[in-house]
Design a protein around this motif. Structure first.
Motif, PDB file in Angstrom:
ATOM      1  N   LEU A 199       0.399  -1.468  -0.217  1.00  0.00           N
ATOM      2  CA  LEU A 199       0.156   0.035   0.275  1.00  0.00           C
ATOM      3  C   LEU A 199       0.746   0.972   0.112  1.00  0.00           C
ATOM      4  O   LEU A 199       2.193   1.266   0.787  1.00  0.00           O
ATOM      5  CB  LEU A 199      -1.312  -0.681   1.387  1.00  0.00           C
ATOM      6  CG  LEU A 199      -1.626  -0.736   1.728  1.00  0.00           C
ATOM      7  CD1 LEU A 199      -2.817  -0.469   2.274  1.00  0.00           C
ATOM      8  CD2 LEU A 199      -3.055  -1.330   0.006  1.00  0.00           C
ATOM      9  N   SER A 200       0.802   2.357  -0.505  1.00  0.00           N
ATOM     10  CA  SER A 200       0.998   3.051  -0.818  1.00  0.00           C
ATOM     11  C   SER A 200       0.084   4.394   1.237  1.00  0.00           C
ATOM     12  O   SER A 200      -0.626   4.132   0.736  1.00  0.00           O
ATOM     13  CB  SER A 200       0.462   4.283  -1.606  1.00  0.00           C
ATOM     14  OG  SER A 200       1.628   3.715  -2.188  1.00  0.00           O
ATOM     15  N   LEU A 201       1.587   4.200   1.594  1.00  0.00           N
ATOM     16  CA  LEU A 201       0.284   5.200   3.106  1.00  0.00           C
ATOM     17  C   LEU A 201       1.274   6.581   2.370  1.00  0.00           C
ATOM     18  O   LEU A 201       1.452   6.746   2.537  1.00  0.00           O
ATOM     19  CB  LEU A 201       1.554   4.781   4.023  1.00  0.00           C
ATOM     20  CG  LEU A 201       1.385   3.101   4.260  1.00  0.00           C
ATOM     21  CD1 LEU A 201       1.590   2.959   4.987  1.00  0.00           C
ATOM     22  CD2 LEU A 201       0.076   2.608   4.899  1.00  0.00           C
ATOM     23  N   ARG A 202      -0.519   7.013   3.151  1.00  0.00           N
ATOM     24  CA  ARG A 202      -0.239   8.718   3.315  1.00  0.00           C
ATOM     25  C   ARG A 202      -0.671   9.170   4.516  1.00  0.00           C
ATOM     26  O   ARG A 202      -1.225   8.513   4.920  1.00  0.00           O
ATOM     27  CB  ARG A 202      -1.341   9.129   2.017  1.00  0.00           C
ATOM     28  CG  ARG A 202      -0.791   8.943   0.134  1.00  0.00           C
ATOM     29  CD  ARG A 202      -2.281   9.264  -0.913  1.00  0.00           C
ATOM     30  NE  ARG A 202      -1.573   8.971  -1.911  1.00  0.00           N
ATOM     31  CZ  ARG A 202      -0.472   9.012  -1.926  1.00  0.00           C
ATOM     32  NH1 ARG A 202       0.420  10.685  -2.265  1.00  0.00           N
ATOM     33  NH2 ARG A 202       0.263   8.528  -3.453  1.00  0.00           N
ATOM     34  N   ASP A 203      -0.166  10.662   4.560  1.00  0.00           N
ATOM     35  CA  ASP A 203      -0.511  11.308   5.644  1.00  0.00           C
ATOM     36  C   ASP A 203      -2.007  11.547   5.704  1.00  0.00           C
ATOM     37  O   ASP A 203      -2.413  12.591   4.580  1.00  0.00           O
ATOM     38  CB  ASP A 203      -0.218  12.770   5.892  1.00  0.00           C
ATOM     39  CG  ASP A 203      -0.265  13.155   7.239  1.00  0.00           C
ATOM     40  OD1 ASP A 203      -1.227  12.510   7.998  1.00  0.00           O
ATOM     41  OD2 ASP A 203       0.507  14.098   7.711  1.00  0.00           O
ATOM     42  N   PRO A 204      -2.883  11.577   6.309  1.00  0.00           N
ATOM     43  CA  PRO A 204      -4.164  11.767   6.055  1.00  0.00           C
ATOM     44  C   PRO A 204      -4.770  13.203   6.610  1.00  0.00           C
ATOM     45  O   PRO A 204      -5.188  13.540   5.651  1.00  0.00           O
ATOM     46  CB  PRO A 204      -5.112  10.677   7.351  1.00  0.00           C
ATOM     47  CG  PRO A 204      -3.970   9.655   8.037  1.00  0.00           C
ATOM     48  CD  PRO A 204      -2.451   9.940   7.320  1.00  0.00           C
ATOM     49  N   ASP A 205      -3.493  13.933   6.981  1.00  0.00           N
ATOM     50  CA  ASP A 205      -3.915  15.673   7.012  1.00  0.00           C
ATOM     51  C   ASP A 205      -3.164  15.822   6.266  1.00  0.00           C
ATOM     52  O   ASP A 205      -1.502  16.101   6.503  1.00  0.00           O
ATOM     53  CB  ASP A 205      -3.153  15.663   8.088  1.00  0.00           C
ATOM     54  CG  ASP A 205      -3.190  17.513   8.686  1.00  0.00           C
ATOM     55  OD1 ASP A 205      -4.025  17.715   7.876  1.00  0.00           O
ATOM     56  OD2 ASP A 205      -2.843  17.334   9.286  1.00  0.00           O
TER      57      ASP A 205
END
Ligand SMILES: Nc1nc2c(ncn2[C@@H]2O[C@H](COP(=O)(O)OP(=O)(O)O)[C@@H](O)[C@H]2O)c(=O)[nH]1
Ligand SMILES: [Mg+2]
Length: 437
Positions: free
Chosen positions: A47-53
């Motif tokens: 998965l590509s993990l992104r900062d939700p913010d």
């Protein structure tokens, strides 16, 4: 509902891959907000993990999802396997900290949840801590045996047996209220109790070997001054740990070297030679040496072959006698001590083999050893005492009293595996874990 916790579960510092673990009700939501979706259960998913913010990419990594209760903690769990760089981890851990419902885990908190969910009992939890801290193969083997239920299975069988004995006794108590019943339950109770007691005593009767393997065996190198003690320490340690000189009274402090001998962790202790006289400082060294000898599991008693038998070894200790400087003797020594020479190397292989067999014996490297901590020993001993009270007084014990003894025995077993009043030990045990386990 409990918090959702997270922690870096792999080691600190730069690494190819780092593992961040999560446990709790917000795991699914965290996968969604960081990775856009929840990975299929138990299937490694990139998965590509992104900062939700803000949506910035943190890292791409393998993710794992374990749906509760089929997980280590019994709760929903997640794993992010990301690159083990400082910036990646700082970024990911920051973003997790800022997420609602998530907080960093305390030391041992994952394992504590596993315990509270009934996934592991207390003995298995302790063994798990030992698996992580094991330094030698022997320690690892013992820890693994206990972590996979080596002692817990036995305790389970004993509890079952005692519970069914208890039900016999209780039935008898109920019946005895109905005046005309004369059944004497002791007829059935005694052999059952004796069988369990026998098995428990067998486990207890191990000479403390499991504790020794977990904590390490202490071997003291002792003898008169100038016997070659420091020389032997250096030889066994394969480095110049202690100063060697022809002057008697050179070693004053106690010098410790940690070694793996035959898969057993050994602390080898060099010390001042035992003699009277010498200056004040040497005298302090001698006192310390005597204290260490008293606390050692094994004492190597060294004397130069030319003065063999002149200095008697301390009484009471577990002694292995060695004649040193064998190269100085014209004829081979007649005493039963093993002769060694640091100059020619004579006897050193024999000494090493002899040491291996001694420490392995002391540490109980055989399969029967099941106790590794004082806490476990105390609980088992309490159980045995309660059962002794029951079996020694044969049929004469009033059945109410039999029930009381049985309850005491069951309570002790419960304490051992952590199913009754354990609050006071819990804090101590879990605090000794690393964060992330
Ligand atoms: N010939 C001979 N001398 C030795 C041997 N082992 C030690 N020595 C010498 O004995 C002296 C005292 O040795 P040391 O290890 O300091 O003894 P300690 O006082 O018992 O610690 C030193 O001069 C060593 O070189 C040996 O096997 N043969
Ligand atoms: Mg010395």
């Amino acid at each position: 509902m409990s918090d959702t916790i997270f922690a870096l579960s792999s080691g600190q510092g730069r690494a190819g891959v780092a593992v961040v673990r999560l446990s709790g009700p917000a795991v699914r939501e965290t996968f969604r907000s960081f990775g856009g979706r929840i990975p299929p259960e138990r299937r490694a998913t990139l998965l590509s993990l992104r900062d939700p913010d803000g949506g910035d990419l943190i890292d791409k990594g393998l993710c794992l999802y374990f749906q509760g209760p089929r997980s280590f903690t019994g709760e929903d769990m997640g794993e992010f396997q990301v690159h083990g760089g400082r910036a990646v981890l700082a970024r990911l851990l920051d973003a997790l900290t800022n997420s609602k419902g998530l907080r960093p885990a305390e030391a041992g908190e994952f394992t504590k949840r596993a315990f509270l969910a009934g996934k592991r009992d207390l003995v298995e939890v302790e063994a798990l801590a030992d698996v992580i801290s094991a330094e030698t193969r022997g320690q690892l083997k013992l820890a693994q045996r206990l972590a996979s239920g080596g002692l817990s299975d036995r305790v389970g069988r004993w509890r079952k047996e005692l519970v069914s004995t208890m039900s016999l006794v209780e039935a008898a108590i109920d019946f005895s209220d109905e005046a005309d019943v004369t059944t004497d339950p002791s007829v059935d109770v005694a052999p059952r109790v004796r069988r369990v007691l026998g098995e428990i005593e067998e486990v207890l009767d191990d000479g403390g070997r499991g504790e020794r393997l977990r904590e390490g065996v202490t071997v003291a190198i002792a003898g008169p001054p100038n016997a070659g003690k420091s020389t032997l320490l250096n030889l066994l340690a394969r480095r110049e740990a202690a100063i060697v000189s022809p002057f008697a009274g050179t070693t004053r402090d106690v010098i410790e070297v940690h070694l793996d001998i035959g898969d057993v962790p050994v602390t080898l202790v060099d010390m001042a030679g035992l003699r009277e006289g010498g200056d004040v400082i040497e005298a302090i060294g001698v006192t310390r040496a005597q204290e260490r000898i008293a606390k050692s599991d094994l004492v190597l008693w060294l004397e130069p072959v030319t003065e063999s038998g002149k200095a008697p070894p301390p009484s009471g200790a577990n002694i292995l006698r060695l004649n040193t400087k064998a190269d100085l003797a014209c004829a081979s020594s007649t005493s039963d001590a093993l002769s060694i020479s640091a100059v020619t190397g004579a006897g050193l292989t024999e000494l090493h083999d002899c040491l291996i067999s001694h420490v392995r014996e002391l540490a109980g490297m055989d399969e029967s050893v099941l106790i590794t901590r004082a806490r476990q020993r105390t609980a088992l001993r309490n159980c045995a005492e309660a059962l002794e009270g029951l079996s020694s007084q044969n049929g004469a014990v009033a059945i109410e009293l039999q029930a009381e003894h049985l309850r005491g025995a069951l309570r002790a077993l419960g304490r051992l595996v952590g199913s009754v009043d354990v609050e006071e030990v819990l804090g101590e045990i879990f605090a000794s874990f690393c964060i992330g386990k």
